[in-house]
Design a protein around this motif. Sequence first.
Motif, PDB file in Angstrom:
ATOM      1  N   VAL A  18       1.770 -17.698   7.483  1.00  0.00           N
ATOM      2  CA  VAL A  18       1.883 -18.112   8.885  1.00  0.00           C
ATOM      3  C   VAL A  18       1.945 -16.850   9.743  1.00  0.00           C
ATOM      4  CG1 VAL A  18       3.082 -20.255   8.304  1.00  0.00           C
ATOM      5  CG2 VAL A  18       4.419 -18.198   8.842  1.00  0.00           C
ATOM      6  N   PRO A  19       1.616 -16.942  11.037  1.00  0.00           N
ATOM      7  CA  PRO A  19       1.714 -15.769  11.901  1.00  0.00           C
ATOM      8  C   PRO A  19       3.147 -15.236  11.964  1.00  0.00           C
ATOM      9  CG  PRO A  19       0.436 -17.514  12.955  1.00  0.00           C
ATOM     10  CD  PRO A  19       1.059 -18.117  11.732  1.00  0.00           C
ATOM     11  N   GLU A  20       3.273 -13.927  12.119  1.00  0.00           N
ATOM     12  CA  GLU A  20       4.606 -13.325  12.171  1.00  0.00           C
ATOM     13  C   GLU A  20       5.424 -13.891  13.330  1.00  0.00           C
ATOM     14  OE1 GLU A  20       6.689  -8.882  12.373  1.00  0.00           O
ATOM     15  OE2 GLU A  20       4.516  -9.086  12.138  1.00  0.00           O
ATOM     16  N   ALA A  21       4.779 -14.127  14.468  1.00  0.00           N
ATOM     17  CA  ALA A  21       5.505 -14.677  15.622  1.00  0.00           C
ATOM     18  C   ALA A  21       6.068 -16.059  15.324  1.00  0.00           C
ATOM     19  CB  ALA A  21       4.569 -14.742  16.832  1.00  0.00           C
ATOM     20  N   THR A  22       5.318 -16.858  14.579  1.00  0.00           N
ATOM     21  CA  THR A  22       5.796 -18.194  14.202  1.00  0.00           C
ATOM     22  C   THR A  22       7.034 -18.098  13.319  1.00  0.00           C
ATOM     23  OG1 THR A  22       3.556 -19.087  14.317  1.00  0.00           O
ATOM     24  CG2 THR A  22       5.170 -20.344  13.045  1.00  0.00           C
ATOM     25  N   MET A  23       6.986 -17.196  12.332  1.00  0.00           N
ATOM     26  CA  MET A  23       8.132 -17.038  11.441  1.00  0.00           C
ATOM     27  C   MET A  23       9.324 -16.461  12.195  1.00  0.00           C
ATOM     28  SD  MET A  23       9.406 -17.619   8.529  1.00  0.00           S
ATOM     29  CE  MET A  23       7.957 -18.098   7.588  1.00  0.00           C
ATOM     30  N   ALA A  24       9.079 -15.535  13.129  1.00  0.00           N
ATOM     31  CA  ALA A  24      10.169 -14.958  13.917  1.00  0.00           C
ATOM     32  C   ALA A  24      10.891 -16.036  14.727  1.00  0.00           C
ATOM     33  CB  ALA A  24       9.631 -13.868  14.844  1.00  0.00           C
ATOM     34  N   GLN A  25      10.130 -16.958  15.307  1.00  0.00           N
ATOM     35  CA  GLN A  25      10.740 -18.049  16.064  1.00  0.00           C
ATOM     36  C   GLN A  25      11.558 -18.953  15.155  1.00  0.00           C
ATOM     37  OE1 GLN A  25       7.457 -19.967  18.003  1.00  0.00           O
ATOM     38  NE2 GLN A  25       7.219 -18.380  19.564  1.00  0.00           N
ATOM     39  N   ARG A  26      11.024 -19.231  13.965  1.00  0.00           N
ATOM     40  CA  ARG A  26      11.736 -20.092  13.017  1.00  0.00           C
ATOM     41  C   ARG A  26      13.066 -19.464  12.614  1.00  0.00           C
ATOM     42  NH1 ARG A  26       8.363 -21.632   7.799  1.00  0.00           N
ATOM     43  NH2 ARG A  26       7.043 -22.482   9.464  1.00  0.00           N
ATOM     44  N   ILE A  27      13.034 -18.178  12.336  1.00  0.00           N
ATOM     45  CA  ILE A  27      14.255 -17.487  11.919  1.00  0.00           C
ATOM     46  C   ILE A  27      15.243 -17.398  13.070  1.00  0.00           C
ATOM     47  CG2 ILE A  27      15.169 -15.265  11.136  1.00  0.00           C
ATOM     48  CD1 ILE A  27      12.571 -14.932   9.509  1.00  0.00           C
ATOM     49  N   SER A  28      14.755 -17.122  14.275  1.00  0.00           N
ATOM     50  CA  SER A  28      15.641 -17.032  15.442  1.00  0.00           C
ATOM     51  C   SER A  28      16.346 -18.353  15.693  1.00  0.00           C
ATOM     52  CB  SER A  28      14.852 -16.609  16.678  1.00  0.00           C
ATOM     53  OG  SER A  28      14.368 -15.293  16.539  1.00  0.00           O
ATOM     54  N   ARG A  29      15.604 -19.449  15.602  1.00  0.00           N
ATOM     55  CA  ARG A  29      16.229 -20.769  15.789  1.00  0.00           C
ATOM     56  C   ARG A  29      17.275 -21.030  14.726  1.00  0.00           C
ATOM     57  NH1 ARG A  29      10.833 -22.450  17.061  1.00  0.00           N
ATOM     58  NH2 ARG A  29      10.579 -23.188  14.916  1.00  0.00           N
ATOM     59  N   ALA A  30      16.960 -20.652  13.498  1.00  0.00           N
ATOM     60  CA  ALA A  30      17.915 -20.872  12.401  1.00  0.00           C
ATOM     61  C   ALA A  30      19.184 -20.058  12.614  1.00  0.00           C
ATOM     62  CB  ALA A  30      17.259 -20.509  11.068  1.00  0.00           C
ATOM     63  N   LYS A  31      19.035 -18.818  13.053  1.00  0.00           N
ATOM     64  CA  LYS A  31      20.210 -17.971  13.278  1.00  0.00           C
ATOM     65  C   LYS A  31      21.075 -18.522  14.409  1.00  0.00           C
ATOM     66  CE  LYS A  31      18.109 -13.973  13.637  1.00  0.00           C
ATOM     67  NZ  LYS A  31      17.919 -12.511  13.732  1.00  0.00           N
ATOM     68  N   ARG A  32      20.430 -19.022  15.456  1.00  0.00           N
ATOM     69  CA  ARG A  32      21.210 -19.620  16.548  1.00  0.00           C
ATOM     70  C   ARG A  32      21.981 -20.841  16.057  1.00  0.00           C
ATOM     71  NH1 ARG A  32      16.519 -18.513  19.633  1.00  0.00           N
ATOM     72  NH2 ARG A  32      15.843 -20.688  19.481  1.00  0.00           N
ATOM     73  N   THR A  33      21.369 -21.578  15.169  1.00  0.00           N
ATOM     74  CA  THR A  33      22.003 -22.797  14.665  1.00  0.00           C
ATOM     75  C   THR A  33      23.270 -22.486  13.876  1.00  0.00           C
ATOM     76  OG1 THR A  33      19.889 -23.967  14.546  1.00  0.00           O
ATOM     77  CG2 THR A  33      21.682 -24.821  13.189  1.00  0.00           C
ATOM     78  N   VAL A  34      23.211 -21.448  13.050  1.00  0.00           N
ATOM     79  CA  VAL A  34      24.358 -21.176  12.167  1.00  0.00           C
ATOM     80  C   VAL A  34      25.329 -20.164  12.757  1.00  0.00           C
ATOM     81  CG1 VAL A  34      22.970 -21.685  10.139  1.00  0.00           C
ATOM     82  CG2 VAL A  34      23.203 -19.310  10.889  1.00  0.00           C
ATOM     83  N   SER A  35      25.020 -19.552  13.897  1.00  0.00           N
ATOM     84  CA  SER A  35      25.941 -18.578  14.491  1.00  0.00           C
ATOM     85  C   SER A  35      27.290 -19.236  14.770  1.00  0.00           C
ATOM     86  CB  SER A  35      25.360 -18.009  15.790  1.00  0.00           C
ATOM     87  OG  SER A  35      24.373 -17.057  15.515  1.00  0.00           O
ATOM     88  N   GLY A  36      28.317 -18.586  14.328  1.00  0.00           N
ATOM     89  CA  GLY A  36      29.662 -19.110  14.538  1.00  0.00           C
ATOM     90  C   GLY A  36      30.115 -20.106  13.495  1.00  0.00           C
ATOM     91  N   ALA A  37      29.223 -20.507  12.587  1.00  0.00           N
ATOM     92  CA  ALA A  37      29.618 -21.474  11.556  1.00  0.00           C
ATOM     93  C   ALA A  37      30.580 -20.827  10.572  1.00  0.00           C
ATOM     94  CB  ALA A  37      28.386 -21.981  10.810  1.00  0.00           C
ATOM     95  N   ARG A  38      31.602 -21.530  10.198  1.00  0.00           N
ATOM     96  CA  ARG A  38      32.574 -21.039   9.223  1.00  0.00           C
ATOM     97  C   ARG A  38      32.782 -22.106   8.151  1.00  0.00           C
ATOM     98  NH1 ARG A  38      31.319 -17.203  11.464  1.00  0.00           N
ATOM     99  NH2 ARG A  38      32.581 -15.616  12.525  1.00  0.00           N
ATOM    100  N   PHE A  39      33.107 -21.676   6.971  1.00  0.00           N
ATOM    101  CA  PHE A  39      33.337 -22.615   5.876  1.00  0.00           C
ATOM    102  C   PHE A  39      34.781 -22.494   5.410  1.00  0.00           C
ATOM    103  CE2 PHE A  39      28.780 -21.999   5.780  1.00  0.00           C
ATOM    104  CZ  PHE A  39      28.315 -23.274   5.562  1.00  0.00           C
ATOM    105  N   ASP A  40      35.541 -23.569   5.555  1.00  0.00           N
ATOM    106  CA  ASP A  40      36.931 -23.552   5.109  1.00  0.00           C
ATOM    107  C   ASP A  40      37.117 -24.390   3.849  1.00  0.00           C
ATOM    108  OD1 ASP A  40      36.511 -26.026   6.164  1.00  0.00           O
ATOM    109  OD2 ASP A  40      38.107 -25.944   7.675  1.00  0.00           O
TER     110      ASP A  40
END
Length: 381
Positions: A133-155
């Motif tokens: 896939v284009p690098e820009a497409t993968m960059a967007q996918r990863i950025s969205r994923a990082k925003r989703t899990v930012s701040g997530a903690r596992f107790d």
Amino acid sequence: MDEALIRGLVPGVLGILVRRGADFAAAEDAVQDALVEAMRVWPTDPPRDPKGWLVTVARRRFLDAVRADAARRRREELITEEPAPGPVTGADDTLWLHFLCAHPSLTPSSAVALTLRAVGGLSTRQIARAYLVPEATMAQRISRAKRTVSGARFDRPGDVATVLRVLYLIFNEGYSGDVDLAAEAIRLTRRLAAAIDHPEPAGLLALMLIHHARRAARTAPDGGLVPLAEQDRGRWDTGLIAEGVGILQAALARDRLGEFQTQAAIAALHADAPTVEETDWVQIVEWYDELVRLTDSPIARLNRAVAVGEADGPRAGLAALADLDESLPRHTAVAAHLHERDGDLATAARLYAEAAHKAPNLAERDHLTRRAAHLNNRRGR
């Protein structure tokens, strides 16, 4: 310079930044910047403490990014004084990162991409090339994923099964671009198996090793698919098979059977047979019974029908197949194989041709097309 060794430091460096107040997304960006700098500097000026060097550079990149973004000034309250040079903590954050990247709110494709970045240390470009896939497409996918899990903690303990499925998805991509994803999945699974006291990661590692051992025999010189029954078993890597079987036996001895241990047991029985005729199909059916009990998976039932056809005859296999949904992936190909075994070449040829139109990739489509043509030629003689 050992690129795999550098990537192996990524989880520890990322974990240190997060524990020191960086959110996951910003810390992961900073670690990637540090990796790029390491690739530039280390060949001529290798550090005495590689992990400490990466922590220092990544932290500086993180601080630079925070200070450059006025909208993130509140994060500066989380920043402590930069520690004095010296050894860094030996804490292993690999396990925590595996669970974070397999967060239930992520899609499988996003979880795979984030795992390859945060745990595997691959660049966005490498991951994009591997998935074509284009690098820009993968960059967007990863950025969205990082925003989703930012701040997530596992107790509480994470979902091991989800982590293992993500790793198996990576393994099944095999090789494309300039990254061998099968080898990368094995490397990550080894680390997970060493980090967690659970037999299923060992079962998945055993399954991967046994499958990987047959890699050289799975394709013909022209790139065509070679089915298991037609593979040159002399080309199998017996060392990998022996390692996988040993890991599997140790996992099974813990008496906590899971789906990946069961799949590995089936793979081991195939690998143990000197010839396809000597395959212990009766025992394979028994293991598929266990897999169906554990997962109730339609795909497991489909594969069981193939094994039943080998153990008890093609009509028994067709009877087992009759209970399954015809829309299942590869259902038509399995039906074609069983009808061919039963001597009904006309039906088998028609079904092979039909299955070719549904094939998920070019290699499989070409194989099924050739099977249909072969049977039609036999009927015409």
